[in-house]
Design an enzyme around this catalytic site. Structure first.
Site, PDB file in Angstrom:
ATOM      1  N   PRO A 142       0.780  -1.240   0.000  1.00 35.53           N
ATOM      2  CG  PRO A 142      -0.027  -0.983   2.172  1.00 35.53           C
ATOM      3  CD  PRO A 142       0.713  -1.942   1.282  1.00 35.53           C
ATOM      4  CB  CYS A 143       3.032   2.770  -2.545  1.00 36.03           C
ATOM      5  SG  CYS A 143       2.040   2.523  -4.022  1.00 36.03           S
TER       6      CYS A 143
END
Length: 172
Positions: A142-143
């Protein structure tokens, strides 16, 4: 210099989500190679490290537990993506940074500076940002949970409106 060794076939599926079409590519073991809010599987294939990049893609209507995790996440089960196996390849820092990204809790975004610190290289804010930019497995790594120090969103491969939607979704 890395030479490209395309091998095998990756399966892919596109799921309709409130944030737009979401496509995931998985290897024969069921690990996510690439994913994101696009309907173009070949675009995602190009994001896969050359040593893992599949030679061919095969569309499926459903990827079983991967599709279920995507649907559950978008429906509000923010931890549904946590157990999904991801396979990415790069240098040691990027691989480590991607592992760190997977530990950032939903609803608790951190700054690029904080991300660099928890990744073990506090002075390497640009390297931390590069880890986000080179992440092929969006959502599962989850950048989108990394923001600028001033609170603005920074960048996101799939556009800032989707990043904003994700952060708002996780904040509820």
């Amino acid at each position: 210099m890395t030479t490209e060794t395309r091998t095998g076939t990756a399966d892919f599926s596109t799921v309709t989500t409130p944030a737009g079409p979401f496509t995931a590519l998985v290897d024969p073991d069921g690990a996510v190679l690439a994913s994101g809010w696009v309907a173009d599987a070949d675009y995602l294939r190009q994001l896969v490290h050359p040593t893992l990049r599949p030679a061919t893609l095969r569309e499926h209507g459903d990827l079983g537990p991967i599709s279920k995790a995507v649907e559950a996440y978008h429906a509000g089960d923010l931890t549904a993506i946590d157990a999904v196996t991801v396979r990415q390849q790069s240098g040691p820092f990027l691989v480590h940074a991607w592992e760190v990204l997977r530990k950032i809790p939903a609803g608790e975004p951190v700054t690029y500076t904080d991300f660099a610190t928890v990744s073990g290289r506090p002075a390497a804010t640009r390297a931390a940002a590069n880890a986000c930019a080179r992440n092929a497995a969006a959502l599962f790594v989850p950048c989108h949970r990394i923001i600028r120090t001033d609170g603005t969103l920074g960048g996101f491969r799939y556009g800032l409106p989707i990043k904003r939607w994700l952060l708002d979704h996780e904040a509820d």
